[in-house]
Design an enzyme around this catalytic site. Structure first.
Site, PDB file in Angstrom:
ATOM      1  N   HIS A  85      -5.695  -6.930  13.582  1.00  0.00           N
ATOM      2  CA  HIS A  85      -4.414  -6.034  13.623  1.00  0.00           C
ATOM      3  C   HIS A  85      -4.205  -5.593  14.886  1.00  0.00           C
ATOM      4  O   HIS A  85      -5.003  -5.223  15.675  1.00  0.00           O
ATOM      5  CB  HIS A  85      -4.708  -4.715  12.655  1.00  0.00           C
ATOM      6  CG  HIS A  85      -3.492  -3.981  12.183  1.00  0.00           C
ATOM      7  ND1 HIS A  85      -2.416  -4.584  11.693  1.00  0.00           N
ATOM      8  CD2 HIS A  85      -2.970  -2.820  12.402  1.00  0.00           C
ATOM      9  CE1 HIS A  85      -1.220  -4.229  11.451  1.00  0.00           C
ATOM     10  NE2 HIS A  85      -1.735  -2.659  11.941  1.00  0.00           N
TER      11      HIS A  85
ATOM     12  N   LYS B 277       0.836  -1.074   0.139  1.00  0.00           N
ATOM     13  CA  LYS B 277       0.115  -0.046  -0.050  1.00  0.00           C
ATOM     14  C   LYS B 277       0.978   1.159  -0.126  1.00  0.00           C
ATOM     15  O   LYS B 277       2.002   1.067   0.248  1.00  0.00           O
ATOM     16  CB  LYS B 277      -0.969  -0.179   1.319  1.00  0.00           C
ATOM     17  CG  LYS B 277      -0.176  -0.017   2.448  1.00  0.00           C
ATOM     18  CD  LYS B 277      -1.127  -0.071   3.812  1.00  0.00           C
ATOM     19  CE  LYS B 277      -0.327  -0.033   4.917  1.00  0.00           C
ATOM     20  NZ  LYS B 277      -1.313   0.017   6.180  1.00  0.00           N
TER      21      LYS B 277
ATOM     22  N   MET C 173      11.514  24.510   0.994  1.00  0.00           N
ATOM     23  CA  MET C 173      10.555  23.790   0.296  1.00  0.00           C
ATOM     24  C   MET C 173      11.208  22.968  -0.685  1.00  0.00           C
ATOM     25  O   MET C 173      10.924  21.629  -0.983  1.00  0.00           O
ATOM     26  CB  MET C 173       9.425  24.620  -0.543  1.00  0.00           C
ATOM     27  CG  MET C 173       8.129  23.745  -1.033  1.00  0.00           C
ATOM     28  SD  MET C 173       7.054  24.318  -1.782  1.00  0.00           S
ATOM     29  CE  MET C 173       6.135  25.148  -0.475  1.00  0.00           C
TER      30      MET C 173
END
Length: 489
Positions: free
Chosen positions: A275, A148, A423
């Site tokens: 889980h 995932k 950034m």
């Protein structure tokens, strides 16, 4: 203000680009020359055609420049300045709006040469980690590779295929689109979505053969009805809540739930899972409570004549620490990518990080003593240092909270990051003073810098950054992959 984007650096005049609703000089001169030619009864002056450049990324720009230069040279010696000016303006205007890029040649520029920042993923390390866990749990058990969040930033399709070739036989995702990405990447292994999607996504589950987690009767019935209407089966894994209280049917209500939905002929229970909330914690009481509840739920299903299918509850930490809960399958998440899920697992298995973060220096400068660097000027130069800039910032996952609290590696030497991380960029300091026991380096623009990884005996790890930030490797790995391109080695 006029758009000067086509002007060379340092030029402050007007751009050649025509503005909407205006007439260019070339147009005005051509119109006047045409009027004069018509009045004199002679043909209008011809317009020069631009020549194509054969080996340029800009197929017309060089030819247009050559034509303009030729006319400009003629202008200096031609007494008829008016005609020369008209020809020059015509050459410029002919090229204007007709510059063509060659997409095939532009595409040959590698991503890491468009911006000097990239990730490297070592697939051999993925193989090592998967094989090490597979050997630990034994050949009689399934192993699910959890891919995932784009395989925790490592690339879902490549990691899935590597893991399947290294002992895994199931894949775990979090969303329908993640499952679709694997199928479109020609991955054919069983895929379990570790959550229950909206009912509107059911056609996608069936079309791409993605098994959902199920824990609500409404979804289960809609899923079964849709499958049955198409003559298909509706396989699923039952999620059980044993104490984490995130998703799942309560451990003491699983039999009742299955009686509510199990009548449907299309539904097919393939597995039951839970889980653990604290498998990676030093304290074990809560873990033991959850494990006991899960075992009770499985026994209750069997006593009711319901086959639970594949029984699985162990994440990376539980699979390594607690052999008693490995059951039929373990789910390998963070361990697959080379990070110890907790300190207690370190002596039990060797895992190797697969991700390294690289950059090249884009600027160097000698900053005088007491002058500051970056936003806030929180860092002041002590003198005799070179400040080097790399194009990696918090937009690339290098968290701003690491400002002044992490090191980079240059040629095997640790260099302190200084100033606030921006950034898109950040800076580090290279001490130019000589020491008897320290190797002196003098980095230049283009030299490679290791933000995360190992050079010789020196290393900077994601775990170090996690300790500084008070977070976990999952978060930083995913963040680093947001913008930087990945290369597999």
């Amino acid at each position: 203000m006029a758009d000067n984007t086509e002007l060379p650096n340092g030029f402050t005049g007007f751009a050649f680009r025509k503005q909407p609703g205006t007439e260019s000089a070339a147009d005005a001169i051509r119109e006047r020359e045409a009027q004069r030619a018509a009045h004199a009864g002679r043909p209008a002056p011809a317009q020069p055609a631009p020549r194509r450049g054969a080996n340029s990324y800009l197929t017309d720009r060089e030819a247009a420049a050559d034509a303009a230069n030729e006319v400009r040279g003629a202008f200096q010696y031609n007494r008829d300045h008016e005609e020369a000016a008209a020809a020059y303006a015509a050459a410029v205007d002919a090229a204007e709006g007709h510059v063509e890029f060659d997409p095939e040649k532009l595409a040959t520029i590698p991503e890491k040469d468009r911006r000097w920042a990239w990730l490297e993923i070592d697939l051999n390390t993925i193989r090592h980690n998967a094989s090490a866990v597979k050997k630990m749990i034994g050949s009689g058990r399934h192993m699910m590779a959890v891919v995932k969040a784009d395989a925790y930033g490592h690339g879902a399709v490549r990691v899935a295929k590597t893991a399947l070739n290294s002992g895994a036989d199931y894949l775990g995702v979090a969303t329908v689109d993640e499952g679709i990405q694997l199928r479109e990447g020609l991955v054919n292994a069983p895929i379990l979505m570790l959550a229950e999607p909206p009912a509107s996504a059911i056609p996608l589950l069936l079309a791409y053969k993605i098994m959902p987690a199920v824990y609500s009767s409404e979804f289960a019935i809609k899923y079964a009805e849709a499958a049955d209407s198409m003559g298909l089966r509706a396989p699923f894994h039952l999620a059980v809540n044993t104490g984490m209280n995130r998703i799942g049917v309560r451990w003491d209500e699983v039999v009742t739930f299955m009686h509510q939905v199990g009548f449907h002929r299309a539904l097919e229970l393939e597995g039951v899972f839970t889980h653990f909330a604290t498998a990676d914690c030093p304290e074990t009481l809560d873990f033991q409570i959850q494990a006991k509840r899960y075992i009770e739920a499985i026994e209750a299903l069997r006593a009711a004549g319901i086959n639970p299918g594949i029984v699985h509850c162990a994440n990376s930490a539980a699979a390594i620490r607690y052999p008693d809960v490995r059951f039929d399958m373990v789910r390998l998440g963070i361990g697959l990518y080379g990070y110890q899920p907790c300190p207690e697992t370190t002596p039990l298995i060797e895992l190797k990080p697969a991700m390294s973060v690289h950059a090249r220096i884009t600027d160097t400068r000698l900053v005088p003593m007491s002058e500051g660097v970056s936003y806030g000027l929180n860092y002041r130069s002590p003198g005799s240092v070179k400040i080097c800039t790399v194009p990696v910032g918090y937009g690339d996952g290098l968290r701003r909270g690491l400002s002044g609290r992490t090191d980079f590696l240059v040629d095997g030497v640790r260099c302190r990051q200084v100033g606030n991380i921006c950034m898109d960029q950040c800076m580090f300091e290279v001490d130019l003073r000589s020491y008897a026991r320290r190797r002196r380096i003098d980095p230049q623009v283009g030299d490679e810098v290791l933000i995360v990884g190992q050079q010789g005996d020196a290393m900077v790890t994601i775990e170090e950054m996690c300790d500084t930030l008070g977070t976990i490797p999952h978060e930083l790995c995913i963040a680093f992959a947001h913008r930087m391109p990945r290369y597999y080695v």
